[in-house]
Write an enzyme that holds these catalytic residues in place. Structure first.
Site, short mmCIF file in Angstrom:
data_model
loop_
_atom_site.label_atom_id
_atom_site.label_comp_id
_atom_site.label_asym_id
_atom_site.label_seq_id
_atom_site.Cartn_x
_atom_site.Cartn_y
_atom_site.Cartn_z
N GLY A 13 0.83 -1.21 0.00
CA GLY A 13 0.00 0.00 0.00
C GLY A 13 0.85 1.25 0.00
N ASN A 14 0.24 2.38 0.25
CA ASN A 14 0.99 3.64 0.32
C ASN A 14 0.39 4.50 1.43
OD1 ASN A 14 -1.10 5.49 -0.90
ND2 ASN A 14 -0.91 3.94 -2.50
#
Ligand code: CTP
Length: 420
Positions: A214-215
């Site tokens: 993810g980020n």
């Protein structure tokens, strides 16, 4: 919009300054009406300076101009933050023994209150009954939050953060416009009649049932754009990828998680939209295979190599497909320190993706993502910087929408346009 901010006498009154400031920065005309008690906690000069308007408290001043009803009649929205137990009781009973009470009674605008008091006062059956009465009458109650109170105690009673209050207040206006009119009302704002699609948040690419790539995007800037567009009268579709904050009211929300889901939702929603704003942070790669079972360590292994494959570039796909009449807005989050090189990267990205506008901001370990503030440049045709914006994410959202509204003036907003 003409907004009245009522401030009542609680310690949290100092935080009301943040509410006033965020509304002013978002371009609203703000009139502060404090109670006498509120002025023991925060000074009139501060409120006048921040609201950029004179501040009145006394019911018997300005009688010739019938001020006790004029302020309420002119309001498009009334926000009371903090709202003490005493003020909540007065509002529930329709009392008008001060300028704020008169202002509320004389107004038909949506009313939003942010209660703040000690936990015992909040839980008191009298307060709960008064809050229920107000909620039944359509008043929006924001909070209270749970947390550290003024003394050593903690629990429910803390005033919600200014950003949350402002967001709920603007959503209350958007929701009401739709409820009462049943459709968009052209008088509601400069984006009335427009259909705007916004993506927000960050995608997650599953590795196995318990892990993902993810980020750090929280979704704050995209949600602020959706909220601000709604408040300005647009019909908003928010494609929400794993938001870390609450969803805004009054928007059509499509929840997605991976880049491929986001792509499908965007392609569906973008058809016939007046503007598409890609604020989501999209994973450029996803695991080549998703393990059905949790990936286990192998005894004695030195590491793990993951095979990733490219995700489609959603913005570039939209930009390179025919999209007549749809303004495409991309974002670029870059770690480049040098301002000129940052702009050069943004110009190249705008070209490569076929976007009409590109909003660029610098990000780093401590800048950009979960923060409530932002600083961006907006690049338009020919790589020209058409706006430099900084401030709360809500005020930056309004600045971006100013550019979009201006660009859309060439495209008529007909019933046909948004019915497509
Ligand atoms: N974007 C997209 N699809 C992707 C990656 C990015 O639609 N697979 C969009 C983002 O929503 C944003 C813009 O493209 O509006 C730029 O995103 P950014 O991550 O800055 O750019 P990338 O294309 O990923 O380029 P880089 O190689 O710099 O990561």
């Amino acid at each position: 919009m003409n907004v009245v901010v009522g401030i009542t006498g609680g310690i949290a009154a100092y935080k009301a300054v943040g509410v006033v400031r965020a509304l002013v920065l978002a371009g609203h005309e703000v009139h502060v009406v404090p109670t006498e008690a509120a002025l023991r906690f925060v000074g009139r000069p501060t409120l006048e300076a921040i609201s950029r308007n004179p501040v009145h408290v006394d019911l018997y001043e300005g009688v010739a101009e019938v001020r006790h009803v004029a302020i309420g009649q002119a309001a498009d929205l009334i926000v009371i933050a903090p709202a003490t137990a005493n003020t909540i009781a007065k509002l529930a009973n329709g009392l008008a023994d001060d300028l704020l009470g008169n202002t509320v009674l004389a107004s038909e605008a949506p009313l939003v209150i942010a209660p703040a008091m000690h936990t015992e006062m909040w839980r008191n059956p009298a307060t709960q009954a008064n809050v229920s009465t107000l909620a039944e009458r359509g008043v929006t109650i924001v909070g209270p939050a749970v947390g550290q109170l003024t003394g050593a105690d903690s629990g429910p009673g803390r005033m919600e953060e200014p950003e949350v209050i402002v967001r709920a207040a603007l959503a209350a206006v958007g929701g009401r416009a739709e409820d009462s009119a049943g459709r968009r009302d052209a008088a509601q704002g400069d984006l009335a009649g427009r259909r705007i699609v916004v993506s927000a948040g960050g995608t997650r690419e599953p590795l196995d049932p318990v892990r993902f790539l993810g980020n750090r995007s929280s979704g704050k800037q995209g949600v602020a754009i959706a909220e601000a567009a709604r408040a300005r009268g647009a019909e908003v579709t928010l494609v929400a990828a794993n938001l870390e904050i609450g969803e805004p009211g009054g928007c059509d929300i499509r929840r997605v998680s991976t880049a491929l889901e986001l792509r499908e939702a965007m392609q569906t929603a973008a058809a016939g939209a007046d503007a598409v704003i890609m604020a989501a942070a999209v994973a450029d790669y996803r695991p080549a295979a998703i393990s059905e079972a949790k990936i286990k360590k192998e005894p004695g292994d030195a590491g793990l190599t993951l095979e990733l494959v490219r995700n489609p570039d959603i913005l570039a796909e939209l930009g390179h497909a025919p999209h007549d009449g749809t303004l495409l807005v991309g974002f670029a989050a870059e770690t480049e320190n040098d301002p000129e090189r940052l702009l050069a990267l943004a110009r190249a990205k705008r070209e490569a993706k076929g976007a009409d506008l590109l909003v660029v901001n610098r990000v780093g370990w401590t800048e950009g993502f979960a923060s409530d503030e932002n600083r961006v440049s907006v690049i338009g045709a020919g790589g020209v910087v058409v706006a430099e914006l900084h401030g709360s994410k809500l005020s930056v959202a309004d600045g971006i929408l100013d550019v979009i509204a201006e660009a859309l003036t060439d495209h008529p907003a007909s019933e046909d346009t948004h019915a497509r």
